[in-house]
Write a protein that holds these residues in place. Structure first.
Motif, PDB file in Angstrom:
ATOM      1  N   PHE A 356       0.861  -1.183   0.000  1.00 37.15           N
ATOM      2  CA  PHE A 356       0.000   0.000   0.000  1.00 37.15           C
ATOM      3  C   PHE A 356       0.906   1.244   0.000  1.00 37.15           C
ATOM      4  CE2 PHE A 356      -3.135   2.991   1.682  1.00 37.15           C
ATOM      5  CZ  PHE A 356      -4.311   2.566   1.077  1.00 37.15           C
ATOM      6  N   LYS A 357       1.113   1.844  -1.193  1.00 38.16           N
ATOM      7  CA  LYS A 357       2.099   2.912  -1.341  1.00 38.16           C
ATOM      8  C   LYS A 357       1.475   4.172  -1.956  1.00 38.16           C
ATOM      9  CE  LYS A 357       5.435   0.097  -0.105  1.00 38.16           C
ATOM     10  NZ  LYS A 357       6.120   0.247   1.216  1.00 38.16           N
ATOM     11  N   ALA A 358       1.821   5.320  -1.376  1.00 39.91           N
ATOM     12  CA  ALA A 358       1.387   6.601  -1.937  1.00 39.91           C
ATOM     13  C   ALA A 358       2.160   6.882  -3.216  1.00 39.91           C
ATOM     14  CB  ALA A 358       1.608   7.716  -0.923  1.00 39.91           C
ATOM     15  N   ILE A 359       1.475   7.434  -4.214  1.00 42.79           N
ATOM     16  CA  ILE A 359       2.121   7.770  -5.492  1.00 42.79           C
ATOM     17  C   ILE A 359       1.694   9.173  -5.911  1.00 42.79           C
ATOM     18  CG2 ILE A 359       2.248   5.366  -6.252  1.00 42.79           C
ATOM     19  CD1 ILE A 359      -0.190   5.899  -8.012  1.00 42.79           C
ATOM     20  N   ALA A 360       2.410   9.719  -6.859  1.00 42.78           N
ATOM     21  CA  ALA A 360       2.102  11.051  -7.370  1.00 42.78           C
ATOM     22  C   ALA A 360       0.964  10.984  -8.386  1.00 42.78           C
ATOM     23  CB  ALA A 360       3.343  11.661  -8.009  1.00 42.78           C
ATOM     24  N   TYR A 361       0.360  12.135  -8.638  1.00 45.33           N
ATOM     25  CA  TYR A 361      -0.743  12.251  -9.598  1.00 45.33           C
ATOM     26  C   TYR A 361      -0.295  11.764 -10.980  1.00 45.33           C
ATOM     27  CZ  TYR A 361      -4.443  14.590 -12.330  1.00 45.33           C
ATOM     28  OH  TYR A 361      -5.479  14.885 -13.182  1.00 45.33           O
ATOM     29  N   ALA A 362       0.904  12.110 -11.387  1.00 39.57           N
ATOM     30  CA  ALA A 362       1.410  11.695 -12.700  1.00 39.57           C
ATOM     31  C   ALA A 362       1.575  10.182 -12.776  1.00 39.57           C
ATOM     32  CB  ALA A 362       2.734  12.389 -12.996  1.00 39.57           C
ATOM     33  N   GLN A 363       1.968   9.571 -11.663  1.00 43.12           N
ATOM     34  CA  GLN A 363       2.107   8.116 -11.645  1.00 43.12           C
ATOM     35  C   GLN A 363       0.757   7.433 -11.796  1.00 43.12           C
ATOM     36  OE1 GLN A 363       4.558   8.287  -7.875  1.00 43.12           O
ATOM     37  NE2 GLN A 363       5.608   6.596  -8.884  1.00 43.12           N
ATOM     38  N   ALA A 364      -0.277   8.031 -11.212  1.00 42.73           N
ATOM     39  CA  ALA A 364      -1.613   7.466 -11.358  1.00 42.73           C
ATOM     40  C   ALA A 364      -2.021   7.437 -12.824  1.00 42.73           C
ATOM     41  CB  ALA A 364      -2.608   8.276 -10.537  1.00 42.73           C
ATOM     42  N   LYS A 365      -1.699   8.494 -13.524  1.00 43.13           N
ATOM     43  CA  LYS A 365      -2.007   8.562 -14.956  1.00 43.13           C
ATOM     44  C   LYS A 365      -1.261   7.476 -15.719  1.00 43.13           C
ATOM     45  CE  LYS A 365      -2.050  11.859 -18.805  1.00 43.13           C
ATOM     46  NZ  LYS A 365      -1.745  13.271 -19.201  1.00 43.13           N
ATOM     47  N   ASN A 366      -0.015   7.249 -15.390  1.00 46.49           N
ATOM     48  CA  ASN A 366       0.778   6.224 -16.071  1.00 46.49           C
ATOM     49  C   ASN A 366       0.243   4.819 -15.785  1.00 46.49           C
ATOM     50  OD1 ASN A 366       2.484   8.142 -17.189  1.00 46.49           O
ATOM     51  ND2 ASN A 366       3.940   8.038 -15.481  1.00 46.49           N
ATOM     52  N   LEU A 367      -0.205   4.596 -14.565  1.00 48.19           N
ATOM     53  CA  LEU A 367      -0.753   3.275 -14.221  1.00 48.19           C
ATOM     54  C   LEU A 367      -2.027   2.985 -15.001  1.00 48.19           C
ATOM     55  CD1 LEU A 367      -0.198   3.101 -10.352  1.00 48.19           C
ATOM     56  CD2 LEU A 367       1.044   1.866 -12.128  1.00 48.19           C
ATOM     57  N   ILE A 368      -2.863   3.994 -15.178  1.00 47.66           N
ATOM     58  CA  ILE A 368      -4.085   3.814 -15.965  1.00 47.66           C
ATOM     59  C   ILE A 368      -3.728   3.425 -17.398  1.00 47.66           C
ATOM     60  CG2 ILE A 368      -6.066   5.026 -16.964  1.00 47.66           C
ATOM     61  CD1 ILE A 368      -6.256   6.604 -14.347  1.00 47.66           C
ATOM     62  N   LYS A 369      -2.747   4.072 -17.954  1.00 50.05           N
ATOM     63  CA  LYS A 369      -2.341   3.757 -19.323  1.00 50.05           C
ATOM     64  C   LYS A 369      -1.768   2.339 -19.421  1.00 50.05           C
ATOM     65  CE  LYS A 369      -1.270   8.510 -20.756  1.00 50.05           C
ATOM     66  NZ  LYS A 369      -0.179   9.432 -21.220  1.00 50.05           N
ATOM     67  N   LYS A 370      -1.018   1.943 -18.416  1.00 49.43           N
ATOM     68  CA  LYS A 370      -0.339   0.650 -18.462  1.00 49.43           C
ATOM     69  C   LYS A 370      -1.280  -0.510 -18.196  1.00 49.43           C
ATOM     70  CE  LYS A 370       3.558  -1.868 -16.429  1.00 49.43           C
ATOM     71  NZ  LYS A 370       4.696  -1.794 -15.478  1.00 49.43           N
ATOM     72  N   TYR A 371      -2.250  -0.330 -17.286  1.00 52.53           N
ATOM     73  CA  TYR A 371      -3.072  -1.453 -16.845  1.00 52.53           C
ATOM     74  C   TYR A 371      -4.508  -1.413 -17.373  1.00 52.53           C
ATOM     75  CZ  TYR A 371       0.706  -2.750 -13.695  1.00 52.53           C
ATOM     76  OH  TYR A 371       1.914  -3.152 -13.192  1.00 52.53           O
ATOM     77  N   THR A 372      -4.781  -0.564 -18.342  1.00 58.22           N
ATOM     78  CA  THR A 372      -6.104  -0.538 -18.972  1.00 58.22           C
ATOM     79  C   THR A 372      -5.929  -0.739 -20.470  1.00 58.22           C
ATOM     80  OG1 THR A 372      -6.683   1.133 -17.311  1.00 58.22           O
ATOM     81  CG2 THR A 372      -8.321   0.660 -19.013  1.00 58.22           C
ATOM     82  N   PRO A 373      -5.865  -1.986 -20.924  1.00 58.91           N
ATOM     83  CA  PRO A 373      -5.602  -2.248 -22.344  1.00 58.91           C
ATOM     84  C   PRO A 373      -6.755  -1.841 -23.261  1.00 58.91           C
ATOM     85  CG  PRO A 373      -6.069  -4.291 -21.174  1.00 58.91           C
ATOM     86  CD  PRO A 373      -5.952  -3.235 -20.133  1.00 58.91           C
ATOM     87  N   ASN A 374      -7.984  -1.824 -22.726  1.00 58.38           N
ATOM     88  CA  ASN A 374      -9.132  -1.435 -23.545  1.00 58.38           C
ATOM     89  C   ASN A 374      -9.080   0.080 -23.796  1.00 58.38           C
ATOM     90  OD1 ASN A 374     -11.956  -0.369 -23.969  1.00 58.38           O
ATOM     91  ND2 ASN A 374     -12.379  -2.562 -24.042  1.00 58.38           N
ATOM     92  N   PRO A 375      -8.993   0.514 -25.067  1.00 61.11           N
ATOM     93  CA  PRO A 375      -8.836   1.952 -25.369  1.00 61.11           C
ATOM     94  C   PRO A 375      -9.985   2.803 -24.848  1.00 61.11           C
ATOM     95  CG  PRO A 375      -8.342   0.612 -27.293  1.00 61.11           C
ATOM     96  CD  PRO A 375      -8.942  -0.305 -26.292  1.00 61.11           C
ATOM     97  N   GLU A 376     -11.211   2.326 -24.966  1.00 61.19           N
ATOM     98  CA  GLU A 376     -12.359   3.116 -24.513  1.00 61.19           C
ATOM     99  C   GLU A 376     -12.349   3.279 -22.999  1.00 61.19           C
ATOM    100  OE1 GLU A 376     -15.926   1.407 -25.986  1.00 61.19           O
ATOM    101  OE2 GLU A 376     -15.430   1.727 -28.103  1.00 61.19           O
ATOM    102  N   GLN A 377     -12.054   2.192 -22.280  1.00 54.01           N
ATOM    103  CA  GLN A 377     -12.003   2.258 -20.821  1.00 54.01           C
ATOM    104  C   GLN A 377     -10.865   3.173 -20.373  1.00 54.01           C
ATOM    105  OE1 GLN A 377     -11.635  -1.824 -19.596  1.00 54.01           O
ATOM    106  NE2 GLN A 377     -13.688  -2.383 -20.312  1.00 54.01           N
ATOM    107  N   GLN A 378      -9.723   3.066 -21.051  1.00 50.63           N
ATOM    108  CA  GLN A 378      -8.580   3.910 -20.704  1.00 50.63           C
ATOM    109  C   GLN A 378      -8.906   5.378 -20.904  1.00 50.63           C
ATOM    110  OE1 GLN A 378      -4.326   4.829 -22.689  1.00 50.63           O
ATOM    111  NE2 GLN A 378      -4.642   2.662 -22.211  1.00 50.63           N
ATOM    112  N   GLU A 379      -9.533   5.690 -22.028  1.00 51.77           N
ATOM    113  CA  GLU A 379      -9.891   7.082 -22.303  1.00 51.77           C
ATOM    114  C   GLU A 379     -10.848   7.624 -21.250  1.00 51.77           C
ATOM    115  OE1 GLU A 379     -11.926   9.776 -25.881  1.00 51.77           O
ATOM    116  OE2 GLU A 379     -11.719   7.588 -26.101  1.00 51.77           O
ATOM    117  N   GLN A 380     -11.807   6.789 -20.834  1.00 51.45           N
ATOM    118  CA  GLN A 380     -12.788   7.237 -19.845  1.00 51.45           C
ATOM    119  C   GLN A 380     -12.122   7.490 -18.495  1.00 51.45           C
ATOM    120  OE1 GLN A 380     -16.348   4.874 -19.717  1.00 51.45           O
ATOM    121  NE2 GLN A 380     -16.985   5.686 -17.736  1.00 51.45           N
ATOM    122  N   LEU A 381     -11.222   6.599 -18.090  1.00 49.56           N
ATOM    123  CA  LEU A 381     -10.537   6.762 -16.807  1.00 49.56           C
ATOM    124  C   LEU A 381      -9.634   7.988 -16.809  1.00 49.56           C
ATOM    125  CD1 LEU A 381      -9.592   3.067 -15.895  1.00 49.56           C
ATOM    126  CD2 LEU A 381     -11.331   4.511 -14.814  1.00 49.56           C
TER     127      LEU A 381
END
Length: 442
Positions: A356-381
């Motif tokens: 359970f680790k705190a991360i920066a706002y920019a890291q959250a954005k990178n995780l969404i890109k990396k772990y959401t392979p569906n393009p529509e879901q990624q765009e929505q998130l």
């Protein structure tokens, strides 16, 4: 040479197991076997420098002093520094074991009255013949602590299952599984000026306490056997709404989230996992079976033949890898956002899990890109994230997907927490929130 370290304390349960029969008659031998194990597998202070493939003579020459007699008779008191001069009490009651004499005596006598126990404590534990020591060595091989090949003995890689005892005082509180809580309990468990100042309150919602106690005693009896037998559990599953017969190896008991569970390896009710946490109050029957039984799952019988039966350490290791008690479920990444004010008051400086680790706002954005392979879901998130404040608190954690306790914790944090990843969990929570809203939308 085994990498494991023998740290067991000679409590009555372990001694009864080592006695292989009447503890009243075999107590000195059981205690001697305990010292043997310290010499073979103990820590750096206890373990003697002895290569594998050793004989009794080689162990004797390493364990005792150089002047120790090598004949067949009981050795005389020849050197106060020789281990053969130490009394049973000296082996038992010292800073390392932490045993308190009167308490230990009472526990033994409560288990089985031993005549002249005080007198036995003052006798030399290793003041015995070479034949007795040879018998000790062979018993250790029979119990699975050593392997014997052509009159040579070899340490084992895995310790045999036995009644586990640990060092008293701080270590006897290890079941609390939290170092800070152990320290508090150790310091404040005794009354101060006649007043108890520390209380430990647990939420325990189960009402079938008699059944739980019965199963606990039955499991305790089975764990004292060598080897520990597999069991068949008749289990009434609340989740699957049916009764199942599961053949498993019982490993240990956990108290988690207001109930008591048996962690077992073999079959799960839905046959999807090798491990399963059985709630004790939902067990209807426990039937021990032989290791030759035809119903034992292949994965379990393989580990039995490999002398690698599951241990509580495996469970602890798996739980350290991902958040959740159902340690056998799939580990997945979760991305969370907390309101900054709520986070600073209730989340910051708290421990939830190793991952359970705190991360920066920019890291959250990178995780969404990396772990959401569906393009529509990624765009929505990403669109949702763009509308969230960079000043909020963002966390990543590995969790067990489907673990009920994780879901309950997320519910307790609502509406101050938002789940971004994984997508399917986010959608499931959204549906729950929508249904809940309908209950209050009058």
């Amino acid at each position: 040479m085994s990498e494991q370290i023998f740290t067991d304390v000679p409590q009555v349960e372990l001694l009864q197991w080592l006695a292989r029969g009447s503890l009243k008659q075999n107590l000195p031998r059981a205690l001697r076997l305990w010292v043997w194990l310290r010499s073979l597998y103990g820590d750096s202070q206890d373990r003697i420098l002895l290569d594998d493939g050793f004989s009794l003579a080689q162990w004797r020459d390493t364990f005792f002093t150089l002047t120790h007699p090598k004949g067949e008779t009981v050795p005389p008191l020849h050197n106060r520094s020789c281990p053969c001069a130490k009394t049973t009490a000296e082996w038992l009651f010292n800073q390392k074991t932490g045993l308190e004499r009167s308490q230990w005596l009472a526990s033994v006598q409560a288990h089985t009255p031993v005549p002249d126990l005080e007198k036995l404590l003052e006798q030399r534990l290793f003041g015995v013949t070479r034949r007795s020591l040879q018998a000790d060595l062979d018993i250790l091989a029979e119990l699975g602590w050593l392997e014997k090949h052509q009159q040579k003995y070899y340490r084992v890689k895995y310790f045999p299952a036995r009644p586990m005892t640990t060092k008293l005082h701080a270590h006897e509180l290890n079941f609390l599984n939290q170092e800070d809580l152990v320290a508090i309990a150790q310091n404040l468990s005794q009354e101060i000026c006649g007043v108890r100042r520390f209380f430990f309150k647990l939420d325990f919602v189960v009402t079938a306490t008699d059944e739980i106690e019965n199963w606990q005693h039955e499991l305790q009896r089975l764990w004292a056997k060598t080897p520990v037998p597999p069991i068949q559990i008749t289990y009434n599953s609340a989740r699957l709404k049916n009764i199942f017969l599961c053949t498993v190896y019982p490993v240990c008991i956990y108290y988690v989230q207001r109930a008591v569970y048996l962690c077992a390896f073999g079959e799960s009710p839905d046959l999807k996992t090798e491990w399963y946490n059985f709630r004790l109050d939902r067990i209807e029957d426990i039937n021990p079976i032989e290791w030759t039984h035809r119903d034992i799952p292949k994965n379990l019988i393989q580990r039995y033949h490999q002398r690698n039966l599951p241990t509580p350490d495996e469970i602890e290791m798996q739980m350290s890898l991902a958040w959740g008690f159902d340690f056998y479920l799939q580990s997945r990444l979760m991305l969370l956002r907390f309101d900054r004010d709520y986070h600073d008051r209730y989340i910051r400086r708290t421990f939830r899990h190793d991952t359970f680790k705190a991360i920066a706002y920019a890291q959250a954005k990178n995780l969404i890109k990396k772990y959401t392979p569906n393009p529509e879901q990624q765009e929505q998130l990403l669109k949702v994230l763009a509308h969230r404040s960079p000043d909020d608190a963002y966390y990543r954690v590995q969790y067990r997907h489907g673990d009920h306790n994780v879901i309950m914790r997320l519910r307790a944090w609502r509406p101050r927490v938002e789940v971004f990843l994984p997508w399917d969990m986010r959608q499931s929570i959204a549906r729950d929130v929508a249904r809940e809203f309908q209950l209050y939308n009058l």
